[in-house]
Design an enzyme around this catalytic site. Structure first.
Site, PDB file in Angstrom:
ATOM      1  N   LYS A  82    -121.622  -9.386 -11.984  1.00  0.00           N
ATOM      2  CA  LYS A  82    -121.146  -8.315 -11.045  1.00  0.00           C
ATOM      3  C   LYS A  82    -119.738  -8.213 -11.763  1.00  0.00           C
ATOM      4  O   LYS A  82    -119.228  -9.016 -12.782  1.00  0.00           O
ATOM      5  CB  LYS A  82    -120.810  -9.044  -9.664  1.00  0.00           C
ATOM      6  CG  LYS A  82    -120.003 -10.491  -9.657  1.00  0.00           C
ATOM      7  CD  LYS A  82    -119.902 -10.735  -8.092  1.00  0.00           C
ATOM      8  CE  LYS A  82    -119.034 -11.943  -8.035  1.00  0.00           C
ATOM      9  NZ  LYS A  82    -119.204 -12.824  -7.019  1.00  0.00           N
TER      10      LYS A  82
ATOM     11  N   ARG B 267    -117.989 -13.476   6.423  1.00  0.00           N
ATOM     12  CA  ARG B 267    -117.880 -11.867   5.757  1.00  0.00           C
ATOM     13  C   ARG B 267    -118.799 -11.140   5.769  1.00  0.00           C
ATOM     14  O   ARG B 267    -118.809 -10.476   6.395  1.00  0.00           O
ATOM     15  CB  ARG B 267    -117.500 -12.438   4.170  1.00  0.00           C
ATOM     16  CG  ARG B 267    -117.324 -11.802   3.157  1.00  0.00           C
ATOM     17  CD  ARG B 267    -116.782 -12.123   1.789  1.00  0.00           C
ATOM     18  NE  ARG B 267    -117.971 -12.626   1.229  1.00  0.00           N
ATOM     19  CZ  ARG B 267    -118.081 -13.062  -0.322  1.00  0.00           C
ATOM     20  NH1 ARG B 267    -116.692 -12.939  -0.771  1.00  0.00           N
ATOM     21  NH2 ARG B 267    -118.908 -13.383  -0.868  1.00  0.00           N
TER      22      ARG B 267
ATOM     23  N   TYR C 201     -87.185  -4.101 -19.455  1.00  0.00           N
ATOM     24  CA  TYR C 201     -86.569  -3.275 -18.306  1.00  0.00           C
ATOM     25  C   TYR C 201     -85.632  -4.298 -17.613  1.00  0.00           C
ATOM     26  O   TYR C 201     -85.900  -5.597 -17.251  1.00  0.00           O
ATOM     27  CB  TYR C 201     -87.780  -2.907 -17.200  1.00  0.00           C
ATOM     28  CG  TYR C 201     -88.554  -1.791 -17.677  1.00  0.00           C
ATOM     29  CD1 TYR C 201     -87.944  -0.554 -17.484  1.00  0.00           C
ATOM     30  CD2 TYR C 201     -89.697  -1.803 -18.068  1.00  0.00           C
ATOM     31  CE1 TYR C 201     -88.557   0.613 -17.984  1.00  0.00           C
ATOM     32  CE2 TYR C 201     -90.438  -0.723 -18.635  1.00  0.00           C
ATOM     33  CZ  TYR C 201     -89.897   0.598 -18.295  1.00  0.00           C
ATOM     34  OH  TYR C 201     -90.443   1.872 -18.740  1.00  0.00           O
TER      35      TYR C 201
ATOM     36  N   MET D 128     -95.608  -1.648 -18.911  1.00  0.00           N
ATOM     37  CA  MET D 128     -97.022  -1.237 -18.306  1.00  0.00           C
ATOM     38  C   MET D 128     -98.100  -1.189 -19.671  1.00  0.00           C
ATOM     39  O   MET D 128     -99.097  -1.656 -19.702  1.00  0.00           O
ATOM     40  CB  MET D 128     -97.171   0.264 -18.092  1.00  0.00           C
ATOM     41  CG  MET D 128     -98.522   0.990 -17.721  1.00  0.00           C
ATOM     42  SD  MET D 128     -98.291   2.498 -17.205  1.00  0.00           S
ATOM     43  CE  MET D 128     -97.604   2.577 -15.838  1.00  0.00           C
TER      44      MET D 128
HETATM   45  C1  LIG Z   1    -119.419 -14.124  -7.201  1.00  0.00           C
HETATM   46  C2  LIG Z   1    -120.815 -14.862  -6.432  1.00  0.00           C
HETATM   47  C3  LIG Z   1    -121.416 -15.961  -7.063  1.00  0.00           C
HETATM   48  C4  LIG Z   1    -120.978 -16.755  -8.255  1.00  0.00           C
HETATM   49  O1  LIG Z   1    -119.683 -17.474  -7.847  1.00  0.00           O
HETATM   50  P1  LIG Z   1    -119.056 -18.316  -9.047  1.00  0.00           P
HETATM   51  O2  LIG Z   1    -118.093 -19.368  -8.205  1.00  0.00           O
HETATM   52  O3  LIG Z   1    -118.440 -17.511 -10.170  1.00  0.00           O
HETATM   53  O4  LIG Z   1    -120.155 -19.237  -9.640  1.00  0.00           O
HETATM   54  C5  LIG Z   1    -122.268 -16.345  -6.156  1.00  0.00           C
HETATM   55  N1  LIG Z   1    -122.973 -15.948  -5.081  1.00  0.00           N
HETATM   56  C6  LIG Z   1    -122.249 -14.908  -4.392  1.00  0.00           C
HETATM   57  C7  LIG Z   1    -122.904 -14.207  -3.373  1.00  0.00           C
HETATM   58  C8  LIG Z   1    -121.331 -14.284  -5.214  1.00  0.00           C
HETATM   59  O5  LIG Z   1    -120.668 -13.039  -4.728  1.00  0.00           O
END
Ligand SMILES: *Cc1c(COP(=O)(O)O)cnc(C)c1O
Length: 401
Positions: A37, A138, A293, A341
């Protein structure tokens, strides 16, 4: 044309090795989903998805339908789990790209079920993974609200519940009490599902629980055991460890008490990503000169500075100005003044012979020294996950192997 010299190198062979190692740790009966992801935690989805598949990952996990569609283009045969929910207008694309949705409420289920019916899909041909809220509050359905959701699945013959999942939210606490409570609530949910009068659509095959910290911190045994008692195949969902970063356990394990999985992980996992730039120019300044800056840095003696073509818009946290070192010629060079930046300045007064074009390591190894993702995270008051995902899209991802 080449981009300006600010890039990350992604060693996909290391990612493959990490995946194979984690699967060995998890054991042959465990399905290890590779989390890709958020552009593979900033490492590049189109590089990392196929690399995980080459290492024999059957399942890949993304956040959204749009990430899933992008992944499908490069991983035609993988199972792709969309973990962050599906939204209005997405069900058709989820089905046509053969993405598998995580669901937890009746509206999502109805969306998918109606699209499946419109497409004339066969009974039981659309798998969904049902998320249980076991305490994180969640996403997911609370165990006591299961009847409504199971009823919704049963109303749509095309759908079948392939997996029950939950997300452990404190696997990085060495004590394990929170995860224990979550697993108890998951067990309660499985009991309710087992007792539910709904059809075969409510007979799952998999139990999907636990991320990197659960595997490395030694909780996977409890998960695998629970799956076995319910005749389900366990699935772990691995992110950070796949990219070669071992989560930090807080409080840490007592000396001599860390699980063998953690010890082995620390030895075997290697970082996949290195972030680099090159010196754009070198200048000498006199004592009393201000840098950056608001002149937050003032030279107290003559200095030699190197200008770098990277800034906070590339993902270098602005809080690192005056508080962090990068590597040049294998040595630590302090960032001085504010991070701009698009540019930053390091002090190379003490480092012999630094000139334009010299490679600078922002994150990763150079010579004998390493700047880690945890160092970045600590300096910026955040976690490695955020350090990686904030590396901007304009920073080119280059595959090395
Ligand atoms: C991102 C995610 C993981 C992976 O988590 P890590 O700690 O990076 O291994 C697993 N399950 C869900 C639902 C996630 O959103």
């Amino acid at each position: 044309m080449q981009t300006r010299p600010c890039w990350v190198e992604i060693d996909t062979r290391v990612l493959e090795d990490n995946y194979r190692f984690l699967r060995t740790l998890a054991g042959p009966e465990t399905e290890c989903l590779a989390i890709v992801k958020a552009d593979a935690y900033g490492h590049g989805l189109t590089l990392c998805g196929p690399a995980a598949v080459r290492a024999d990952a059957r399942w890949l996990g993304v956040t959204s339908a749009e990430e899933g569609i992008a992944l499908r283009a490069v991983c035609p045969a993988a199972r792709i789990l969309v973990m962050g929910g599906i939204f209005d207008g997405q069900a058709e694309a989820v089905l046509s790209h053969k993405l598998t949705a995580v669901v937890w409420d009746a509206a999502q289920i109805a969306m998918l079920g109606r699209s499946a019916a419109d497409a004339g899909l066969a009974p039981g041909s659309v798998p969904v993974h049902l998320e249980i809220d076991t305490g994180m509050s969640r996403q997911g359905v609370a165990p006591e609200n299961l009847p409504e959701v199971l009823g919704a699945i049963a109303q749509h013959p095309a759908l079948w519940m392939e997996s029950v999942m939950t997300h452990l939210y404190a696997s990085d606490e060495a004590g394990g009490e929170t995860s224990g409570e979550q697993l108890a609530r998951l067990e309660e949910a499985l009991t309710r599902i087992g007792e539910s009068p709904s059809s075969a659509a409510s007979r799952p095959e998999m139990l999907s629980v636990g991320a990197s910290a659960a595997l490395l911190g030694g909780e996977a045994g409890a998960i695998i055991g629970m799956a076995g008692r319910w005749s389900l195949r366990p699935m772990l969902r691995l992110g950070l460890a796949l990219y070669g970063v071992v989560p930090r356990f807080v409080p840490p394990f007592a000396p001599g008490e860390s699980p063998i999985t953690l010890e082995r992980g620390i030895e075997a996992l290697r970082p996949v990503l290195a972030w680099k730039t090159r010196v754009a120019g070198v200048r000498e300044i006199a004592a009393g000169t201000q840098v950056g800056y608001n002149g937050t840095f003032v030279a107290t003696e003559p200095m030699k500075l190197a200008l770098l073509p990277l800034g906070y818009a590339d993902g270098l946290d602005r809080r690192l100005g005056n508080h962090f070192c990068l590597l040049v010629h294998g040595q630590r060079a302090p960032l001085i003044g504010r991070v701009s930046m698009d540019q930053a300045v390091i002090d190379v007064t003490e480092i012999e012979g630094v000139g334009p074009g010299d490679e600078v390591v922002v994150l990763g190894r150079q010579g004998e020294d390493t700047v880690s993702a945890f160092e970045h995270a600590d300096a910026a008051g955040t976690i490695p996950w955020e350090v990686f995902t904030r590396i901007a899209a304009r920073v080119q991802r280059i595959e090395v192997r």
